[in-house]
Motif scaffolding. Structure first.
Motif, PDB file in Angstrom:
ATOM      1  N   ILE A 133     -17.245  24.138 -24.151  1.00 45.29           N
ATOM      2  CA  ILE A 133     -17.528  24.837 -22.895  1.00 45.29           C
ATOM      3  C   ILE A 133     -18.609  24.094 -22.117  1.00 45.29           C
ATOM      4  O   ILE A 133     -18.494  23.885 -20.905  1.00 45.29           O
ATOM      5  CB  ILE A 133     -17.923  26.311 -23.160  1.00 45.29           C
ATOM      6  N   GLU A 134     -19.644  23.672 -22.824  1.00 48.39           N
ATOM      7  CA  GLU A 134     -20.737  22.946 -22.184  1.00 48.39           C
ATOM      8  C   GLU A 134     -20.219  21.647 -21.554  1.00 48.39           C
ATOM      9  O   GLU A 134     -20.587  21.296 -20.430  1.00 48.39           O
ATOM     10  CB  GLU A 134     -21.818  22.639 -23.223  1.00 48.39           C
ATOM     11  N   GLN A 135     -19.354  20.954 -22.251  1.00 44.83           N
ATOM     12  CA  GLN A 135     -18.790  19.713 -21.719  1.00 44.83           C
ATOM     13  C   GLN A 135     -17.937  19.980 -20.478  1.00 44.83           C
ATOM     14  O   GLN A 135     -17.987  19.226 -19.506  1.00 44.83           O
ATOM     15  CB  GLN A 135     -17.960  18.995 -22.787  1.00 44.83           C
ATOM     16  N   LEU A 136     -17.171  21.054 -20.508  1.00 47.75           N
ATOM     17  CA  LEU A 136     -16.356  21.413 -19.343  1.00 47.75           C
ATOM     18  C   LEU A 136     -17.223  21.777 -18.141  1.00 47.75           C
ATOM     19  O   LEU A 136     -16.928  21.396 -17.009  1.00 47.75           O
ATOM     20  CB  LEU A 136     -15.415  22.576 -19.688  1.00 47.75           C
ATOM     21  N   VAL A 137     -18.298  22.507 -18.378  1.00 43.35           N
ATOM     22  CA  VAL A 137     -19.216  22.876 -17.298  1.00 43.35           C
ATOM     23  C   VAL A 137     -19.825  21.614 -16.682  1.00 43.35           C
ATOM     24  O   VAL A 137     -19.863  21.463 -15.454  1.00 43.35           O
ATOM     25  CB  VAL A 137     -20.313  23.847 -17.803  1.00 43.35           C
ATOM     26  N   HIS A 138     -20.282  20.695 -17.539  1.00 45.26           N
ATOM     27  CA  HIS A 138     -20.854  19.445 -17.030  1.00 45.26           C
ATOM     28  C   HIS A 138     -19.808  18.644 -16.241  1.00 45.26           C
ATOM     29  O   HIS A 138     -20.116  18.068 -15.192  1.00 45.26           O
ATOM     30  CB  HIS A 138     -21.421  18.589 -18.168  1.00 45.26           C
ATOM     31  N   TYR A 139     -18.608  18.624 -16.715  1.00 47.70           N
ATOM     32  CA  TYR A 139     -17.531  17.911 -16.027  1.00 47.70           C
ATOM     33  C   TYR A 139     -17.269  18.532 -14.660  1.00 47.70           C
ATOM     34  O   TYR A 139     -17.161  17.817 -13.661  1.00 47.70           O
ATOM     35  CB  TYR A 139     -16.254  17.944 -16.884  1.00 47.70           C
ATOM     36  N   MET A 140     -17.183  19.855 -14.645  1.00 45.90           N
ATOM     37  CA  MET A 140     -16.914  20.552 -13.383  1.00 45.90           C
ATOM     38  C   MET A 140     -18.058  20.374 -12.393  1.00 45.90           C
ATOM     39  O   MET A 140     -17.849  20.165 -11.213  1.00 45.90           O
ATOM     40  CB  MET A 140     -16.663  22.043 -13.623  1.00 45.90           C
ATOM     41  N   GLN A 141     -19.279  20.452 -12.863  1.00 43.46           N
ATOM     42  CA  GLN A 141     -20.434  20.269 -11.982  1.00 43.46           C
ATOM     43  C   GLN A 141     -20.506  18.831 -11.476  1.00 43.46           C
ATOM     44  O   GLN A 141     -20.852  18.588 -10.338  1.00 43.46           O
ATOM     45  CB  GLN A 141     -21.728  20.647 -12.713  1.00 43.46           C
ATOM     46  N   GLY A 142     -20.155  17.900 -12.325  1.00 44.75           N
ATOM     47  CA  GLY A 142     -20.187  16.491 -11.948  1.00 44.75           C
ATOM     48  C   GLY A 142     -19.110  16.139 -10.936  1.00 44.75           C
ATOM     49  O   GLY A 142     -19.301  15.298 -10.076  1.00 44.75           O
TER      50      GLY A 142
END
Length: 145
Positions: A133-142
């Motif tokens: 989930i954390e990786q997906l959030v970072h991806y989406m924010q990026g």
């Protein structure tokens, strides 16, 4: 995917065990002292069974047996279900659910490497999910920048 080896490397390889000739009282005392729900039963340094709080409730207490005089060999589970260290956490969870057990010894080539519990598996699976989930959030924010 997280493997049993990774879980053991994180939590440790310590296994609390009792001997085949010990009594239920010996096992219950160790479980209380170590704050654990099961112990492996050993003979000649090899696991030959497992004894848990569930075994105590069903095979000792409800049958009117006494802990100081009941040998573990009379009430332990002899059909020892175990896993290898390369097994995934998800596969272990499925096995434990199917067999309705909460503890799995880890063996490799007949050598005891450790024991994992349902709690260990849940902790590992939750950590994996949180990481994803954390990786997906970072991806989406990026990707918004």
């Amino acid at each position: 995917m997280t493997t049993v080896r990774h879980i053991l490397d994180t939590k440790g390889h310590e296994v609390h065990s009792v001997h085949l000739e010990d009594t239920v009282e010996d096992a219950i005392r160790m479980m209380a002292e170590k704050e654990i729900g099961a112990v492996l039963v050993m003979e000649n340094q090899r696991p030959v069974g497992i004894f848990s709080e569930r075994h105590y409730a069903r095979d000792v207490f409800l049958k009117g047996r006494t802990s100081p005089t009941t040998p573990l060999r009379d009430v332990m589970e002899r059909n020892l279900i175990y896993v290898a260290p390369d097994q995934t956490a998800e596969a272990c969870m499925a096995l434990m659910t199917d067999k309705q057990i909460r503890h799995l010894p880890v063996l490799q080539k007949g050598r005891l490497l450790g024991i994992i519990s349902m709690g260990d598996l849940l902790k590992s699976i939750i950590a994996d999910r949180e990481f994803n989930i954390e990786q997906l959030v970072h991806y989406m924010q990026g990707s918004k920048m």
